[in-house]
Design a protein around this motif. Structure first.
Motif, PDB file in Angstrom:
ATOM      1  N   GLU A 182       0.797  -0.713  -0.061  1.00 57.65           N
ATOM      2  CA  GLU A 182      -0.210  -0.090  -0.292  1.00 57.65           C
ATOM      3  C   GLU A 182       0.795   1.234  -0.423  1.00 57.65           C
ATOM      4  N   VAL A 183       2.148   1.171   0.396  1.00 62.45           N
ATOM      5  CA  VAL A 183       2.795   2.207   0.443  1.00 62.45           C
ATOM      6  C   VAL A 183       3.302   2.025  -0.419  1.00 62.45           C
ATOM      7  N   ILE A 184       4.359   1.435  -1.732  1.00 57.49           N
ATOM      8  CA  ILE A 184       4.458   1.651  -2.518  1.00 57.49           C
ATOM      9  C   ILE A 184       3.505   2.044  -3.894  1.00 57.49           C
ATOM     10  N   LEU A 185       2.654   1.697  -3.940  1.00 57.50           N
ATOM     11  CA  LEU A 185       1.569   1.508  -4.613  1.00 57.50           C
ATOM     12  C   LEU A 185       0.482   4.085  -4.114  1.00 57.50           C
ATOM     13  N   GLY A 186       1.069   4.196  -3.391  1.00 54.27           N
ATOM     14  CA  GLY A 186       1.279   5.608  -3.173  1.00 54.27           C
ATOM     15  C   GLY A 186      -0.157   5.573  -2.181  1.00 54.27           C
ATOM     16  N   LYS A 187      -0.909   4.360  -1.820  1.00 54.70           N
ATOM     17  CA  LYS A 187      -2.025   4.372  -1.113  1.00 54.70           C
ATOM     18  C   LYS A 187      -1.969   5.482   0.573  1.00 54.70           C
ATOM     19  N   GLN A 229       0.590  -9.960   4.210  1.00 55.33           N
ATOM     20  CA  GLN A 229      -0.809 -10.374   3.365  1.00 55.33           C
ATOM     21  C   GLN A 229      -1.058  -8.872   2.687  1.00 55.33           C
ATOM     22  N   VAL A 230      -0.399  -8.863   1.107  1.00 55.42           N
ATOM     23  CA  VAL A 230      -1.354  -7.460   0.566  1.00 55.42           C
ATOM     24  C   VAL A 230      -2.159  -6.690   1.680  1.00 55.42           C
ATOM     25  N   GLU A 231      -3.465  -7.596   1.576  1.00 57.50           N
ATOM     26  CA  GLU A 231      -4.147  -6.669   2.116  1.00 57.50           C
ATOM     27  C   GLU A 231      -4.013  -6.635   4.020  1.00 57.50           C
ATOM     28  N   PRO A 232      -3.812  -4.647   4.149  1.00 55.85           N
ATOM     29  CA  PRO A 232      -3.344  -4.788   5.693  1.00 55.85           C
ATOM     30  C   PRO A 232      -4.006  -5.171   6.884  1.00 55.85           C
ATOM     31  N   GLN A 233      -5.032  -5.041   6.336  1.00 56.50           N
ATOM     32  CA  GLN A 233      -6.352  -5.870   7.354  1.00 56.50           C
ATOM     33  C   GLN A 233      -6.446  -7.242   7.735  1.00 56.50           C
ATOM     34  N   ASP A 234      -6.031  -7.752   7.252  1.00 57.69           N
ATOM     35  CA  ASP A 234      -5.429  -9.467   6.870  1.00 57.69           C
ATOM     36  C   ASP A 234      -4.364  -9.406   7.706  1.00 57.69           C
ATOM     37  N   ARG A 235      -4.027  -8.422   7.947  1.00 65.28           N
ATOM     38  CA  ARG A 235      -2.338  -9.117   8.551  1.00 65.28           C
ATOM     39  C   ARG A 235      -2.337  -8.602   9.697  1.00 65.28           C
ATOM     40  N   LEU A 236      -0.836  -9.410  10.841  1.00 63.85           N
ATOM     41  CA  LEU A 236      -0.385  -9.970  12.076  1.00 63.85           C
ATOM     42  C   LEU A 236      -0.938  -7.893  11.996  1.00 63.85           C
ATOM     43  N   THR A 237      -1.440  -8.495  13.487  1.00 63.54           N
ATOM     44  CA  THR A 237      -1.215  -6.984  13.688  1.00 63.54           C
ATOM     45  C   THR A 237       0.655  -6.981  14.935  1.00 63.54           C
ATOM     46  N   VAL A 238       0.875  -5.973  16.032  1.00 62.39           N
ATOM     47  CA  VAL A 238       2.121  -6.051  16.379  1.00 62.39           C
ATOM     48  C   VAL A 238       1.542  -6.696  17.552  1.00 62.39           C
ATOM     49  N   SER A 239       0.391  -6.461  18.243  1.00 62.16           N
ATOM     50  CA  SER A 239      -0.513  -7.191  19.232  1.00 62.16           C
ATOM     51  C   SER A 239      -0.387  -8.618  19.299  1.00 62.16           C
ATOM     52  N   GLU A 240      -0.912  -9.364  18.208  1.00 58.34           N
ATOM     53  CA  GLU A 240      -1.258 -10.495  18.031  1.00 58.34           C
ATOM     54  C   GLU A 240       0.120 -11.724  17.788  1.00 58.34           C
ATOM     55  N   LEU A 241       1.386 -10.651  17.413  1.00 59.70           N
ATOM     56  CA  LEU A 241       2.908 -11.317  16.884  1.00 59.70           C
ATOM     57  C   LEU A 241       3.263 -11.317  18.843  1.00 59.70           C
ATOM     58  N   LEU A 242       3.434 -10.813  19.521  1.00 63.04           N
ATOM     59  CA  LEU A 242       3.394 -10.647  21.407  1.00 63.04           C
ATOM     60  C   LEU A 242       3.925 -12.163  21.708  1.00 63.04           C
ATOM     61  N   ASP A 243       2.269 -12.624  20.874  1.00 64.19           N
ATOM     62  CA  ASP A 243       2.073 -14.015  21.459  1.00 64.19           C
ATOM     63  C   ASP A 243       1.797 -14.856  20.344  1.00 64.19           C
ATOM     64  N   HIS A 244       2.328 -14.736  19.412  1.00 65.42           N
ATOM     65  CA  HIS A 244       2.194 -16.020  19.144  1.00 65.42           C
ATOM     66  C   HIS A 244       2.864 -17.253  19.029  1.00 65.42           C
ATOM     67  N   PRO A 245       1.907 -18.303  18.729  1.00 62.53           N
ATOM     68  CA  PRO A 245       3.364 -19.138  18.489  1.00 62.53           C
ATOM     69  C   PRO A 245       4.400 -19.253  18.664  1.00 62.53           C
TER      70      PRO A 245
END
Ligand SMILES: COc1cc(O)cc(Nc2ccc(C(=O)Nc3ccc4c(c3)C[NH2+]CC4)cc2)c1
Length: 320
Positions: A182-187, A229-245
């Motif tokens: 999304e950054v590369i595409l100038g959105k 994930q190309v769609e930001p809303q499908d991407r993991l968040t930092v808080s989900e990463l904090l306790d990711h398996p």
């Protein structure tokens, strides 16, 4: 007592300025040594003329660094400005760039990658909690300190959405190889989500020793890496990463991301120990520290001091 230094006099009065340890764009980073405490520092020297329209970015970074104090974020100790230059006096990280470390080792083991990755997530969760998106996350902006821990550097491209981290940013910035689609595409984009994409590329580089290139195999792989994930809303968040398996494997505890560094006033015990080590009165030591760190009663500095004594030389570090 305050002295009207010229910038160069102030820089050389307090620091020995030694060899160049980093070059980049409009800045040169030199190794420095504090004349009073003997502590090594990194001095980022920028020429205002060369900065041109990027000068406001430096002011933004300085403002950001005043608000960031974390065990995995490189500290800014002092800013020295002259008519021609701006110098940031920064924490020296003796291990150099993570980028060079990966090149030297070809790639890292899963365990070493997990240790580093937990530190990067810790820094990012903290930076986001303070309302900033880094926007230039890459191995060149992660340094290894004396204790083989990572420190995030270079907030020159950071963004602080006026309405908070849920608001979108518009500036296309960062390094293309690590920038979110999304950054590369100038959105317009959510800063924290764009940082998570970069985090995914950094994880790939740590484990593989090279960057993912854009061929169909990689695009298939991207879909497997939940941070890419190309769609930001499908991407993991930092808080989900904090306790990711994968992140908690072998540690069995989530990442501790809160700062372990108090933002407070000058620590009296620190002054006492410094005055003994330096054979100066407490009053003189306090004045010297305040003068060196440009603390003043009416200043809103929230830095606190920690004394690290090592083989009789005493080093004073600030937090905040
Ligand atoms: C907030 O921290 C910042 C902010 C910023 O805008 C720039 C920097 N830049 C630094 C760059 C390099 C170093 C550094 O310590 N580099 C270093 C240290 C040791 C060695 C090398 C580089 C390279 N050869 C091996 C030994 C520190 C800050 C930070």
């Amino acid at each position: 007592m305050s002295v009207n230094w010229t910038g160069d006099e102030e820089l050389h009065h307090f620091y020995e300025v030694l060899e160049t340890i980093g070059n980049g764009g409009f800045a040169k980073v030199k190794l420095g040594r504090h004349r009073l405490t003997g502590e090594k520092v990194a001095i980022k020297i920028m020429d205002k003329k060369q900065l041109g329209e990027d000068l406001p970015r430096v002011k933004l970074e300085i403002e950001a660094m005043k608000n960031l104090s974390h065990q995995h974020v490189c500290r800014m100790y002092q800013v020295i400005e002259t008519t021609a230059k701006i110098c940031l006096v920064l924490e020296y990280c003796s291990g150099g760039e993570l980028f060079d470390y990966i090149i030297a080792k070809e790639c890292l083991t899963e365990m070493e990658t997990r240790v580093f990755f937990r530190q990067i997530i810790s820094a990012l969760a903290y930076v986001h909690s303070r309302g900033y998106a880094h926007r230039d996350l890459k191995p060149e902006n992660l340094l290894i300190d004396d204790n083989h821990n990572l420190k995030l550097i270079d907030f020159g491209l950071c963004g602080k959405p006026k309405g908070g981290m849920q608001c979108r940013l518009n500036t296309c910035c960062g390094s293309p190889a690590y920038a979110a689609p999304e950054v590369i595409l100038g959105k317009s984009y959510i800063g924290s989500s764009a940082d998570v994409w970069s985090l995914g590329v950094v994880l790939y580089a740590l484990l593989c020793g090279y960057l993912p290139f854009d061929d169909e195999n990689c695009m298939a792989l991207y879909k497997l890496i939940e941070m890419m994930q190309v769609e930001p809303q499908d991407r993991l968040t930092v808080s989900e990463l904090l306790d990711h398996p994968w992140v908690t494997k072998d540690f069995n505890i989530p990442v501790e991301w809160h700062s372990k560094q108090q933002m407070g006033n000058i620590d009296a015990d620190c002054i006492t120990e410094m005055s003994i080590a330096l054979k100066r009165s407490r009053e003189t030591t306090t004045q010297l520290v305040k003068e060196t760190l440009r603390f003043s009663e009416d200043d809103d500095s929230t830095g606190s001091l920690e004394l690290i004594s090592d083989n009789d030389s005493c080093t004073c570090r600030t937090h905040g």
